[in-house]
Design a protein around this motif. Structure first.
Motif, mmCIF file in Angstrom:
data_model
loop_
_atom_site.group_PDB
_atom_site.id
_atom_site.type_symbol
_atom_site.label_atom_id
_atom_site.label_comp_id
_atom_site.label_asym_id
_atom_site.label_seq_id
_atom_site.Cartn_x
_atom_site.Cartn_y
_atom_site.Cartn_z
ATOM 1 N N PRO A 33 0.806 -1.225 0.000
ATOM 2 C CA PRO A 33 0.000 0.000 0.000
ATOM 3 C C PRO A 33 0.834 1.267 0.000
ATOM 4 N N GLU A 34 2.089 1.193 0.459
ATOM 5 C CA GLU A 34 2.923 2.397 0.492
ATOM 6 C C GLU A 34 3.495 2.728 -0.889
ATOM 7 N N MET A 35 3.254 1.885 -1.884
ATOM 8 C CA MET A 35 3.775 2.128 -3.231
ATOM 9 C C MET A 35 2.628 2.012 -4.221
ATOM 10 N N LYS A 36 1.689 2.925 -4.161
ATOM 11 C CA LYS A 36 0.502 2.829 -4.985
ATOM 12 C C LYS A 36 0.715 3.388 -6.390
ATOM 13 N N ALA A 37 1.673 4.322 -6.575
ATOM 14 C CA ALA A 37 1.865 4.904 -7.904
ATOM 15 C C ALA A 37 2.306 3.831 -8.892
ATOM 16 N N GLU A 38 3.263 3.007 -8.483
ATOM 17 C CA GLU A 38 3.701 1.868 -9.280
ATOM 18 C C GLU A 38 3.517 0.631 -8.413
ATOM 19 N N ARG A 39 2.832 -0.348 -8.923
ATOM 20 C CA ARG A 39 2.552 -1.536 -8.110
ATOM 21 C C ARG A 39 3.845 -2.303 -7.818
ATOM 22 N N VAL A 40 4.056 -2.604 -6.547
ATOM 23 C CA VAL A 40 5.185 -3.420 -6.113
ATOM 24 C C VAL A 40 4.641 -4.476 -5.169
ATOM 25 N N SER A 41 4.966 -5.722 -5.431
ATOM 26 C CA SER A 41 4.409 -6.813 -4.634
ATOM 27 C C SER A 41 5.243 -7.075 -3.383
ATOM 28 N N TYR A 42 4.568 -7.517 -2.318
ATOM 29 C CA TYR A 42 5.277 -8.114 -1.188
ATOM 30 C C TYR A 42 6.018 -9.368 -1.670
ATOM 31 N N ASP A 43 6.911 -9.875 -0.828
ATOM 32 C CA ASP A 43 7.678 -11.079 -1.185
ATOM 33 C C ASP A 43 6.795 -12.325 -1.247
ATOM 34 N N VAL A 44 5.787 -12.368 -0.406
ATOM 35 C CA VAL A 44 4.895 -13.537 -0.349
ATOM 36 C C VAL A 44 3.468 -13.044 -0.190
ATOM 37 N N LEU A 45 2.544 -13.971 -0.247
ATOM 38 C CA LEU A 45 1.142 -13.590 -0.111
ATOM 39 C C LEU A 45 0.840 -13.093 1.299
ATOM 40 N N THR A 46 -0.140 -12.227 1.406
ATOM 41 C CA THR A 46 -0.550 -11.690 2.694
ATOM 42 C C THR A 46 -1.669 -12.557 3.284
ATOM 43 N N PRO A 47 -1.860 -12.519 4.610
ATOM 44 C CA PRO A 47 -2.994 -13.260 5.198
ATOM 45 C C PRO A 47 -4.343 -12.825 4.615
ATOM 46 N N SER A 48 -4.503 -11.534 4.342
ATOM 47 C CA SER A 48 -5.778 -11.094 3.765
ATOM 48 C C SER A 48 -5.968 -11.656 2.361
ATOM 49 N N GLY A 49 -4.871 -11.747 1.591
ATOM 50 C CA GLY A 49 -4.977 -12.355 0.264
ATOM 51 C C GLY A 49 -5.326 -13.831 0.353
ATOM 52 N N ALA A 50 -4.720 -14.513 1.327
ATOM 53 C CA ALA A 50 -5.037 -15.928 1.522
ATOM 54 C C ALA A 50 -6.492 -16.115 1.925
ATOM 55 N N ARG A 51 -6.975 -15.223 2.800
ATOM 56 C CA ARG A 51 -8.386 -15.301 3.191
ATOM 57 C C ARG A 51 -9.292 -15.112 1.972
ATOM 58 N N GLY A 52 -8.926 -14.194 1.086
ATOM 59 C CA GLY A 52 -9.728 -13.979 -0.118
ATOM 60 C C GLY A 52 -9.802 -15.223 -0.989
ATOM 61 N N VAL A 53 -8.707 -15.964 -1.081
ATOM 62 C CA VAL A 53 -8.717 -17.205 -1.864
ATOM 63 C C VAL A 53 -9.683 -18.213 -1.242
ATOM 64 N N GLU A 55 -12.256 -17.612 0.723
ATOM 65 C CA GLU A 55 -13.641 -17.158 0.597
ATOM 66 C C GLU A 55 -14.165 -17.320 -0.823
ATOM 67 N N ALA A 56 -13.287 -17.282 -1.810
ATOM 68 C CA ALA A 56 -13.726 -17.509 -3.185
ATOM 69 C C ALA A 56 -14.204 -18.945 -3.381
ATOM 70 N N ILE A 57 -13.669 -19.849 -2.590
ATOM 71 C CA ILE A 57 -14.038 -21.264 -2.716
ATOM 72 C C ILE A 57 -15.238 -21.597 -1.828
ATOM 73 N N TYR A 58 -15.206 -21.135 -0.600
ATOM 74 C CA TYR A 58 -16.331 -21.419 0.297
ATOM 75 C C TYR A 58 -16.440 -20.333 1.348
ATOM 76 N N TRP A 59 -17.619 -19.786 1.469
ATOM 77 C CA TRP A 59 -17.873 -18.780 2.506
ATOM 78 C C TRP A 59 -19.378 -18.723 2.751
ATOM 79 N N LYS A 60 -19.734 -18.510 4.000
ATOM 80 C CA LYS A 60 -21.103 -18.220 4.399
ATOM 81 C C LYS A 60 -21.047 -17.150 5.478
ATOM 82 N N PRO A 61 -22.119 -16.376 5.642
ATOM 83 C CA PRO A 61 -22.091 -15.358 6.705
ATOM 84 C C PRO A 61 -21.901 -15.955 8.089
ATOM 85 N N GLU A 62 -22.146 -17.251 8.231
ATOM 86 C CA GLU A 62 -22.059 -17.878 9.550
ATOM 87 C C GLU A 62 -20.632 -18.255 9.940
ATOM 88 N N ILE A 63 -19.670 -18.080 9.053
ATOM 89 C CA ILE A 63 -18.293 -18.462 9.391
ATOM 90 C C ILE A 63 -17.346 -17.322 9.055
#
Length: 253
Positions: A33-53, A55-63
């Motif tokens: 997020p500190e480099m928004k003008a030019e996209r620069v990736s972290y070295d590895v995936l973030t926990p929030s990115g992993a959570r998004g993966v 949730e794309a496969i399985y998610w319900k409001p109850e979990i």
């Protein structure tokens, strides 16, 4: 080659609310997020990115998903590309925003990309392969934990998803399959040892104005232990539910 990453000791009863998912793809971009003008990736995936993966496969409001550990199975490799992007966004608020159009039933929400195109550089990860270890917490509803676990396992095995999971940005779609922690490939030499990854986005606090939360992970032999997001309210106590037969297909949220 190095020894394989640590797996649960033999005989350890598995946590019925824990899952392990392997995801891989040609490119990934976990944007700093500190480099928004030019996209620069972290070295590895973030926990929030992993959570998004997940949730794309399985998610319900109850979990809710809690990422507990991340594993990198391939060396960290960067590449730089230049991409065409649109400089502006369709407004969500105001007279000409999405909200006004939804209320009135009319409106112009398009963008002319020929007038708004710009070229930006991006520093991406290439040839990535990860294992996401996570567990889900049941927040409510009548379904018991076994039912949620069975539905996730079935969807992951069949390659089903609510939308195609991606690695940081939607253009970098990924493949996925359930991971067997006892049968992972050896840790590459490039990932051996301990590496300080610096400050990294952990996740967003959705109950506090989507405030970003950061943590400072250390990767040891390709493995990152993710701390529990302590800004979350603890899950409510639930009365144990009897085992029930899992429906053939009732997975849609």
């Amino acid at each position: 080659m190095a020894d394989p990453p640590a797996a649960p000791p033999s005989g350890t009863p598995p946590d019925p609310q824990s899952v392990a998912l392997r995801v891989w793809g040609d490119f990934a971009c976990w944007t700093r997020p500190e480099m928004k003008a030019e996209r620069v990736s972290y070295d590895v995936l973030t926990p929030s990115g992993a959570r998004g993966v997940l949730e794309a496969i399985y998610w319900k409001p109850e979990i809710r998903w809690i990422v507990t550990r991340l594993r990198a199975l391939k060396p960290i490799k960067f590449t730089t590309v230049r991409r065409n992007e649109v400089a502006s966004k369709i407004p969500t608020k105001g007279k000409f925003g999405v909200g006004a159009a939804m209320k009135s039933g009319t409106g112009r929400l398009g963008l002319n990309i020929e007038d708004d195109r710009q070229q930006r550089a991006a520093t991406l990860l290439r040839d990535v392969d990860y294992v996401i270890e996570a567990r889900f917490e049941v927040l409510g509803g009548a379904d018991n934990a076994q039912k949620h676990a069975a539905m996730f396992a079935r969807r992951a095995e069949k390659g089903q998803c609510f939308h195609r999971p991606y690695l940081g940005t939607r253009e970098f779609a990924c493949d996925f399959e359930p991971a067997d922690l006892a049968d992972l490939p050896p840790v590459p030499e490039e990932l051996r040892g301990e590496k300080d990854l610096g400050w990294m986005l952990h996740d967003l606090d959705f109950h506090n104005g989507m405030e970003p939360r950061f943590y400072r992970p250390t990767m040891t032999d390709g493995v990152i232990d993710v701390p529990y997001p302590d800004w979350l309210e603890p899950p409510p106590r639930r009365t144990p539910q009897p085992d029930v037969a899992v429906a053939a297909e009732g997975d849609a949220p």
